[in-house]
Scaffold this motif. Structure first.
Motif, PDB file in Angstrom:
ATOM      1  N   THR A 150     -53.224  -8.039 -22.448  1.00 21.49           N
ATOM      2  CA  THR A 150     -52.260  -7.644 -21.436  1.00 21.49           C
ATOM      3  C   THR A 150     -52.058  -8.819 -20.336  1.00 21.49           C
ATOM      4  O   THR A 150     -53.022  -9.715 -20.106  1.00 21.49           O
ATOM      5  CB  THR A 150     -52.532  -6.249 -21.038  1.00 21.49           C
ATOM      6  OG1 THR A 150     -53.569  -6.616 -20.011  1.00 21.49           O
ATOM      7  CG2 THR A 150     -53.046  -5.526 -21.934  1.00 21.49           C
ATOM      8  N   THR A 171     -49.513  -9.332 -16.302  1.00 17.95           N
ATOM      9  CA  THR A 171     -49.035  -8.692 -15.029  1.00 17.95           C
ATOM     10  C   THR A 171     -47.573  -9.028 -14.908  1.00 17.95           C
ATOM     11  O   THR A 171     -47.386  -9.764 -13.767  1.00 17.95           O
ATOM     12  CB  THR A 171     -50.013  -8.891 -14.138  1.00 17.95           C
ATOM     13  OG1 THR A 171     -49.934 -10.301 -13.769  1.00 17.95           O
ATOM     14  CG2 THR A 171     -51.273  -8.432 -14.709  1.00 17.95           C
ATOM     15  N   ARG A 201     -52.311  -4.025 -11.566  1.00 18.40           N
ATOM     16  CA  ARG A 201     -51.678  -3.788 -12.756  1.00 18.40           C
ATOM     17  C   ARG A 201     -52.523  -4.238 -13.715  1.00 18.40           C
ATOM     18  O   ARG A 201     -52.800  -3.387 -14.923  1.00 18.40           O
ATOM     19  CB  ARG A 201     -50.594  -4.603 -12.981  1.00 18.40           C
ATOM     20  CG  ARG A 201     -49.831  -4.661 -14.166  1.00 18.40           C
ATOM     21  CD  ARG A 201     -49.080  -3.604 -14.596  1.00 18.40           C
ATOM     22  NE  ARG A 201     -48.029  -3.145 -13.598  1.00 18.40           N
ATOM     23  CZ  ARG A 201     -46.615  -3.482 -13.783  1.00 18.40           C
ATOM     24  NH1 ARG A 201     -46.390  -4.341 -14.892  1.00 18.40           N
ATOM     25  NH2 ARG A 201     -45.883  -3.144 -12.753  1.00 18.40           N
ATOM     26  N   ASN A 234     -53.855  -1.835 -16.632  1.00 18.37           N
ATOM     27  CA  ASN A 234     -53.860  -2.211 -18.069  1.00 18.37           C
ATOM     28  C   ASN A 234     -55.260  -2.052 -18.973  1.00 18.37           C
ATOM     29  O   ASN A 234     -55.280  -1.686 -20.088  1.00 18.37           O
ATOM     30  CB  ASN A 234     -53.387  -3.566 -18.220  1.00 18.37           C
ATOM     31  CG  ASN A 234     -51.948  -3.582 -18.157  1.00 18.37           C
ATOM     32  OD1 ASN A 234     -51.196  -2.814 -18.324  1.00 18.37           O
ATOM     33  ND2 ASN A 234     -51.421  -4.615 -17.467  1.00 18.37           N
ATOM     34  N   ASN A 236     -48.414  -3.652 -20.566  1.00 22.98           N
ATOM     35  CA  ASN A 236     -47.857  -4.897 -20.897  1.00 22.98           C
ATOM     36  C   ASN A 236     -48.724  -5.494 -21.713  1.00 22.98           C
ATOM     37  O   ASN A 236     -49.677  -6.559 -21.590  1.00 22.98           O
ATOM     38  CB  ASN A 236     -48.246  -5.467 -19.315  1.00 22.98           C
ATOM     39  CG  ASN A 236     -47.395  -4.797 -18.159  1.00 22.98           C
ATOM     40  OD1 ASN A 236     -48.049  -4.441 -17.281  1.00 22.98           O
ATOM     41  ND2 ASN A 236     -46.230  -4.775 -18.220  1.00 22.98           N
TER      42      ASN A 236
END
Length: 350
Positions: A97, A99, A304, A308, A324
């Motif tokens: 993932t 950000t 974030r 995640n 994400n």
């Protein structure tokens, strides 16, 4: 028997209060001092964990995950992820993932600041003053280039490129041209105040060129000697994307011999090493990859990444739905939880 808690590793010191959120669900091994982890150290750290929170400084590929049998998620703190071998992670069934979104406006601010600094010779003027040369002033001292009313070219018209276009067009009355792999819809162009142009046309027309596109092997050294030769000698170049987009030695040659007026770089081919030829130039602004470096934005990025990581492990408010995912093909509705025998997501499911 109680279900074991997942184990996660945090590769660099970040914001303690944000990282502490992981402890509600996981056993956390957090690095407490800035550390350069070599390949062997990364492999050892990843071998015993279910998830990892990493930065752009950690380069992770097949060798680093070879023994990471329980690893399910790597949460990268950054919108870029060329520090991760996405193919290798995908083959191993490991979610990656990033950000995005939270750093768009801050990075655009930095891009425009570099544009202004290069065009108006801000850093060069600062150094000249500190070195005691003001007594040598003349009417033509430190003449730079205007931004207002000039033509700005942007290569890479994603979120950041569009944010810079808006600043240039609406704030400085600039004519904004852009080149992108895919032309934007008319309403998006209008909102950004930008017009599409072919790459060669854009190079020849702009007074200021800014790079905001992702790096790939296909666009390595996109700005090479030939591209620089198409630009006006009075033009400036700004790179806030990735260092590999620019042939740095060709740029040095153009700047040193007056074929380009100025440049500003926030990214480099071999970070954190910066070529001495670049450092020696007076007509270049150099910053250490600080595009997202405001307190509010860096905090938002870490938040974030934490979200995640937890979601990818099947935990927290967004369990199984990390926002994400770079290798989104790994997700088949929901992520596998740690508790069900630690099984990874089946990468053959779609």
């Amino acid at each position: 028997m109680a279900e074991r808690r997942p184990r996660v590793w945090v590769a660099q010191p970040l914001f303690d209060d944000t990282v502490a959120q992981l402890a509600a669900y996981c056993d956390v091994d957090a690095t407490t001092a800035i550390t350069a982890h070599d390949s062997a150290a990364l492999a050892a750290r990843l071998a015993g964990v279910d998830g990892a929170l990493v930065t752009l400084n950690e380069r992770i590929g097949a060798a680093e995950i070879a023994a990471a049998r329980s690893l399910k998620v790597i949460a990268n703190v950054g919108v870029g992820y060329n520090n991760l071998d996405i193919a290798a992670l995908g083959a191993a069934g490991i979610i990656a993932t990033n950000t995005p979104d939270v750093l768009t406006e801050t990075t655009a601010d930095l891009g425009f600041a570099l544009l202004m600094a290069a065009a108006r010779r801000i850093v060069e003027s600062d150094r000249w003053l500190r070195d005691g040369h003001w007594g040598q002033w003349s009417f033509t001292t430190m003449l730079g280039a205007d931004l207002h009313g000039s033509t700005l070219g942007i290569v890479g018209m994603g979120r950041i490129g569009q944010a810079i276009a808006r600043r240039g067009h609406h704030g400085f009355g600039m004519t904004v041209l852009y080149h992108n792999r895919t032309r934007l819809p008319a309403d998006v162009e209008q909102a950004a105040g930008a017009r599409y142009a072919g790459f060669e046309e854009l190079l020849g027309r702009v007074d200021h060129l800014l790079l905001a596109l992702p790096y790939s092997a296909q666009n390595h050294h996109l700005i090479d000697a030939a591209a620089l030769a198409r630009m006006k000698p009075s033009a400036t170049l700004v790179n806030i994307a990735r260092g590999g987009l620019v042939d740095e030695l060709a740029l040095v040659d153009a700047l040193a011999h007056g074929r380009l007026a100025a440049a500003a770089l926030d990214v480099y081919e071999n970070e954190p090493d910066v070529r001495p030829e670049l450092r020696a130039l007076r007509n270049i602004v150099l910053t250490p990859h600080i595009g997202s470096a405001s307190l509010a934005t860096r905090r938002a990025m870490v938040q974030r990444a934490v979200d995640n990581l937890l979601a990818g492990l099947g935990l927290g408010a967004h369990a199984g739905r990390p926002a994400n995912v770079v290798n989104a093909g790994l997700l088949a509705g929901t992520a596998a939880g740690v508790g069900d025998a630690g099984s990874r997501i089946d990468i053959n499911k779609r």
